[in-house]
Design a protein around this motif. Sequence first.
Motif, PDB file in Angstrom:
ATOM      1  N   THR A 152     -16.930  -1.106  12.982  1.00  0.00           N
ATOM      2  CA  THR A 152     -16.565  -2.472  12.610  1.00  0.00           C
ATOM      3  C   THR A 152     -15.803  -2.494  11.296  1.00  0.00           C
ATOM      4  OG1 THR A 152     -18.517  -3.309  13.708  1.00  0.00           O
ATOM      5  CG2 THR A 152     -17.484  -4.761  12.102  1.00  0.00           C
ATOM      6  N   GLN A 153     -16.307  -1.770  10.319  1.00  0.00           N
ATOM      7  CA  GLN A 153     -15.642  -1.742   9.021  1.00  0.00           C
ATOM      8  C   GLN A 153     -14.282  -1.065   9.137  1.00  0.00           C
ATOM      9  OE1 GLN A 153     -17.488   0.452   5.774  1.00  0.00           O
ATOM     10  NE2 GLN A 153     -17.000  -1.247   4.413  1.00  0.00           N
ATOM     11  N   LEU A 154     -14.199   0.007   9.900  1.00  0.00           N
ATOM     12  CA  LEU A 154     -12.920   0.691  10.091  1.00  0.00           C
ATOM     13  C   LEU A 154     -11.938  -0.180  10.872  1.00  0.00           C
ATOM     14  CD1 LEU A 154     -14.296   4.258  10.836  1.00  0.00           C
ATOM     15  CD2 LEU A 154     -13.304   3.417   8.701  1.00  0.00           C
ATOM     16  N   THR A 155     -12.449  -0.934  11.835  1.00  0.00           N
ATOM     17  CA  THR A 155     -11.594  -1.850  12.590  1.00  0.00           C
ATOM     18  C   THR A 155     -11.058  -2.945  11.676  1.00  0.00           C
ATOM     19  OG1 THR A 155     -12.818  -1.422  14.626  1.00  0.00           O
ATOM     20  CG2 THR A 155     -11.532  -3.449  14.549  1.00  0.00           C
ATOM     21  N   ALA A 156     -11.912  -3.495  10.826  1.00  0.00           N
ATOM     22  CA  ALA A 156     -11.472  -4.523   9.865  1.00  0.00           C
ATOM     23  C   ALA A 156     -10.396  -3.959   8.955  1.00  0.00           C
ATOM     24  CB  ALA A 156     -12.658  -5.025   9.043  1.00  0.00           C
ATOM     25  N   MET A 157     -10.592  -2.723   8.506  1.00  0.00           N
ATOM     26  CA  MET A 157      -9.620  -2.075   7.633  1.00  0.00           C
ATOM     27  C   MET A 157      -8.276  -1.926   8.357  1.00  0.00           C
ATOM     28  SD  MET A 157      -9.968   1.646   5.770  1.00  0.00           S
ATOM     29  CE  MET A 157     -11.548   1.218   5.076  1.00  0.00           C
ATOM     30  N   ALA A 158      -8.314  -1.459   9.583  1.00  0.00           N
ATOM     31  CA  ALA A 158      -7.084  -1.250  10.344  1.00  0.00           C
ATOM     32  C   ALA A 158      -6.374  -2.574  10.640  1.00  0.00           C
ATOM     33  CB  ALA A 158      -7.391  -0.514  11.646  1.00  0.00           C
ATOM     34  N   LEU A 159      -7.126  -3.595  11.013  1.00  0.00           N
ATOM     35  CA  LEU A 159      -6.527  -4.897  11.309  1.00  0.00           C
ATOM     36  C   LEU A 159      -5.898  -5.510  10.055  1.00  0.00           C
ATOM     37  CD1 LEU A 159      -9.266  -6.319  13.686  1.00  0.00           C
ATOM     38  CD2 LEU A 159      -6.888  -5.831  14.310  1.00  0.00           C
ATOM     39  N   ALA A 160      -6.516  -5.283   8.902  1.00  0.00           N
ATOM     40  CA  ALA A 160      -6.007  -5.856   7.649  1.00  0.00           C
ATOM     41  C   ALA A 160      -4.695  -5.222   7.220  1.00  0.00           C
ATOM     42  CB  ALA A 160      -7.035  -5.712   6.540  1.00  0.00           C
ATOM     43  N   ALA A 187     -16.636  -5.083  20.839  1.00  0.00           N
ATOM     44  CA  ALA A 187     -17.106  -3.812  20.287  1.00  0.00           C
ATOM     45  C   ALA A 187     -18.569  -3.898  19.850  1.00  0.00           C
ATOM     46  CB  ALA A 187     -16.238  -3.392  19.107  1.00  0.00           C
ATOM     47  N   GLU A 188     -18.983  -5.055  19.362  1.00  0.00           N
ATOM     48  CA  GLU A 188     -20.326  -5.178  18.809  1.00  0.00           C
ATOM     49  C   GLU A 188     -21.345  -5.745  19.786  1.00  0.00           C
ATOM     50  OE1 GLU A 188     -21.463  -4.150  15.690  1.00  0.00           O
ATOM     51  OE2 GLU A 188     -19.538  -3.145  15.728  1.00  0.00           O
ATOM     52  N   LEU A 189     -20.904  -6.237  20.931  1.00  0.00           N
ATOM     53  CA  LEU A 189     -21.833  -6.770  21.919  1.00  0.00           C
ATOM     54  C   LEU A 189     -22.727  -5.634  22.414  1.00  0.00           C
ATOM     55  CD1 LEU A 189     -22.352  -9.510  23.213  1.00  0.00           C
ATOM     56  CD2 LEU A 189     -20.850  -8.859  25.074  1.00  0.00           C
ATOM     57  N   GLY A 190     -23.996  -5.732  22.150  1.00  0.00           N
ATOM     58  CA  GLY A 190     -24.940  -4.692  22.531  1.00  0.00           C
ATOM     59  C   GLY A 190     -25.028  -3.547  21.544  1.00  0.00           C
ATOM     60  N   ASP A 191     -24.358  -3.660  20.394  1.00  0.00           N
ATOM     61  CA  ASP A 191     -24.372  -2.610  19.377  1.00  0.00           C
ATOM     62  C   ASP A 191     -25.722  -2.607  18.659  1.00  0.00           C
ATOM     63  OD1 ASP A 191     -22.779  -0.551  17.970  1.00  0.00           O
ATOM     64  OD2 ASP A 191     -23.062  -1.856  16.237  1.00  0.00           O
ATOM     65  N   LYS A 192     -25.941  -1.557  17.882  1.00  0.00           N
ATOM     66  CA  LYS A 192     -27.225  -1.392  17.196  1.00  0.00           C
ATOM     67  C   LYS A 192     -27.565  -2.574  16.297  1.00  0.00           C
ATOM     68  CE  LYS A 192     -25.249   1.446  13.503  1.00  0.00           C
ATOM     69  NZ  LYS A 192     -23.880   1.520  13.935  1.00  0.00           N
ATOM     70  N   THR A 193     -26.580  -3.142  15.614  1.00  0.00           N
ATOM     71  CA  THR A 193     -26.901  -4.248  14.707  1.00  0.00           C
ATOM     72  C   THR A 193     -27.285  -5.501  15.470  1.00  0.00           C
ATOM     73  OG1 THR A 193     -24.538  -4.705  14.502  1.00  0.00           O
ATOM     74  CG2 THR A 193     -25.559  -3.436  12.741  1.00  0.00           C
ATOM     75  N   GLN A 194     -26.711  -5.698  16.645  1.00  0.00           N
ATOM     76  CA  GLN A 194     -27.126  -6.847  17.443  1.00  0.00           C
ATOM     77  C   GLN A 194     -28.545  -6.640  17.967  1.00  0.00           C
ATOM     78  OE1 GLN A 194     -25.039  -7.939  21.083  1.00  0.00           O
ATOM     79  NE2 GLN A 194     -25.202 -10.077  20.464  1.00  0.00           N
ATOM     80  N   LEU A 195     -28.860  -5.414  18.347  1.00  0.00           N
ATOM     81  CA  LEU A 195     -30.221  -5.111  18.805  1.00  0.00           C
ATOM     82  C   LEU A 195     -31.231  -5.253  17.673  1.00  0.00           C
ATOM     83  CD1 LEU A 195     -29.447  -2.042  21.085  1.00  0.00           C
ATOM     84  CD2 LEU A 195     -29.905  -4.400  21.790  1.00  0.00           C
ATOM     85  N   VAL A 196     -30.858  -4.814  16.470  1.00  0.00           N
ATOM     86  CA  VAL A 196     -31.745  -4.963  15.315  1.00  0.00           C
ATOM     87  C   VAL A 196     -31.947  -6.445  15.004  1.00  0.00           C
ATOM     88  CG1 VAL A 196     -31.945  -4.583  12.817  1.00  0.00           C
ATOM     89  CG2 VAL A 196     -31.262  -2.710  14.315  1.00  0.00           C
ATOM     90  N   THR A 197     -30.875  -7.222  15.064  1.00  0.00           N
ATOM     91  CA  THR A 197     -30.989  -8.658  14.808  1.00  0.00           C
ATOM     92  C   THR A 197     -31.897  -9.317  15.842  1.00  0.00           C
ATOM     93  OG1 THR A 197     -28.786  -8.693  13.813  1.00  0.00           O
ATOM     94  CG2 THR A 197     -29.672 -10.807  14.537  1.00  0.00           C
ATOM     95  N   THR A 198     -31.738  -8.934  17.101  1.00  0.00           N
ATOM     96  CA  THR A 198     -32.606  -9.471  18.159  1.00  0.00           C
ATOM     97  C   THR A 198     -34.059  -9.106  17.891  1.00  0.00           C
ATOM     98  OG1 THR A 198     -30.823  -9.314  19.775  1.00  0.00           O
ATOM     99  CG2 THR A 198     -33.044  -9.446  20.648  1.00  0.00           C
TER     100      THR A 198
END
Length: 192
Positions: A22-30, A115-126
């Motif tokens: 996610t952070q790398l994607t944000a960097m690339a998009l920016a 990319a984040e749907l079902g990712d570890k952070t979404q599972l942790v948040t759930t």
Amino acid sequence: MDSTVFFTTFGLIFLAELGDKTQLTAMALATRYPWKKVFLGIATAFAVLNLGAVLVGKLLFTILPLVWIKLVSGGLFLYFGVTTLRGGGADEDGEGGRETARGPVVTSFLMILLAELGDKTQLVTTSLAAQHDSSFVVFAGSTLALWMVSLLGIFLGKQLIRFVPLSVIHRGAALLFLVFGAAVLYQAYAGQ
């Protein structure tokens, strides 16, 4: 507001996403689009994802198999990798010549959402939302952490173009997208 739940959620999510795709994607998009539009797309995607995680996270995984989520996500990363390699019409200050005003926002939103749907952070948040009565506090801690990690990536990407030619960054971003896409597709394939 339960500050222990907030800071626990914030810390877990922030550390889990630091240096992640996610952070790398944000960097690339920016490096390709105006940072405010990139952040708007990313912030909206994370708000939607965390709302889903807190409210209906468990139900989501029973309705939509994770393998399909990974296939769509992997395909999207591969698509953006190929289109980034082919050009895309960005000029020197990152404004796309052929892009509409919605282009960067929608692109950022879709890339992060899938990319984040079902990712570890979404599972942790759930999981955290299921463990605590403070669903809003979990939502706020998780969302703020994801926004902060994304902003770090965006501003690192903007600084990078001061030292590295934009064409090199675009090729690097394209390769990252292709690697992420292949990795996600491999995970989907290996998970069956």
